[in-house]
Scaffold this active site. Sequence first.
Site, PDB file in Angstrom:
ATOM      1  CE  LYS A   1      -4.137  -2.056   2.035  1.00 23.88           C
ATOM      2  NZ  LYS A   1      -5.183  -1.954   3.057  1.00 23.88           N
TER       3      LYS A   1
ATOM      4  CB  ALA B   1       0.159   2.928  15.725  1.00 23.87           C
ATOM      5  N   GLY B   2      -0.404   0.886  12.732  1.00 26.35           N
ATOM      6  CA  GLY B   2       0.218   0.536  11.455  1.00 26.35           C
ATOM      7  C   GLY B   2      -0.528   1.181  10.296  1.00 26.35           C
TER       8      GLY B   2
ATOM      9  CB  ALA C   1      -5.198  -1.005   8.957  1.00 26.40           C
TER      10      ALA C   1
ATOM     11  N   GLY D   1     -14.418  -7.444  10.240  1.00 25.80           N
ATOM     12  CA  GLY D   1     -14.275  -6.366   9.266  1.00 25.80           C
ATOM     13  C   GLY D   1     -14.717  -6.718   7.856  1.00 25.80           C
TER      14      GLY D   1
END
Length: 271
Positions: free
Chosen positions: A65, A127-128, A130, A237
């Site tokens: 990404k 905190a990555g 996504a 999700g």
Amino acid sequence: MDRYVVVGNPVAHSLSPRIHARFAAELGERIEYATLEAPPDGFRAAALAFFASGGRGANVTLPFKVEAFELAEHASDRARAAGAANFLARRGDRIEADNTDGAGLVTDLRDNLRVALAGARILLVGAGGAARGVVAPLLAERPRALVIANRDVERAKSLAHRFAAAGPTSATSLDAADGGTYDVVLNATSASTLGEPLPLPDAVFRPGMLAYDLAYGAAAAGFVARAKARGARASDGLGMLVEQAAESYFLWRGRRPATAEVIAGLRAPAP
Ligand code: NAP
């Protein structure tokens, strides 16, 4: 026929071809949507070759990404805020990037799961990539507080700081995350996908709140069961996955597919 791909590594497991085939059928359009596995060091070459051969658009999944964002000649505000893109489109002679993950999450929470995000107290765990992609869209819903908790607390602090001007963000460590009372707890770590335990205090889960794992299917089952055992409402999700795909379809083709039946179809046990 317009051609689209989802690029990743691995990517054979991706539900995106099924989801987009359902969207196209529902809207009476004919598209081709396939998986494209790029070698770990070969994203750029694979994506450029796809677009050079006439490809119209690509979704991008792990681990590419950030590279997708860097490849594009133009990026939307939300892709720039995330520093990552899950969406590429060829427009004229340039490749444009966007990030539809945050919109997908917000739509699933707000419209499918009927969570009131305005005024809500939200705990975002992780905190990555996504997490970075969903902070700005969550803040745009005007929550009362968005607390970011991460195993490496410095990453949580840096993420909260980065978005401080956009809304009420703060940071905490995982073990202190039960210091607040939350309406929504979002698991945006990769612990579920990796099959690792998430060292989050059970006390964050309580009746009346929604616990949501960005992972889906069997991977999210442990988190969902844990939250439900404490009386919380819980979801995986899958809805986010379908909603980010619907947003992608809309950006590529200007028509917005309905999603409820697609989500239900993916949840239905195989005959
Ligand atoms: P990432 O960039 O690799 O970030 C991983 C995050 O997980 C970091 O915050 C990391 O903490 C944390 N982490 C990993 N293992 C952990 C453990 N055992 N305990 C606690 N924290 C742990 O991954 P990502 O791209 O953000 O993806 C995260 C999740 O979101 C994945 O499950 C992915 O499938 C899901 N996702 C779903 C959708 C959807 O459409 N439903 C879209 C995007 C992503 P440290 O910083 O301390 O290492």
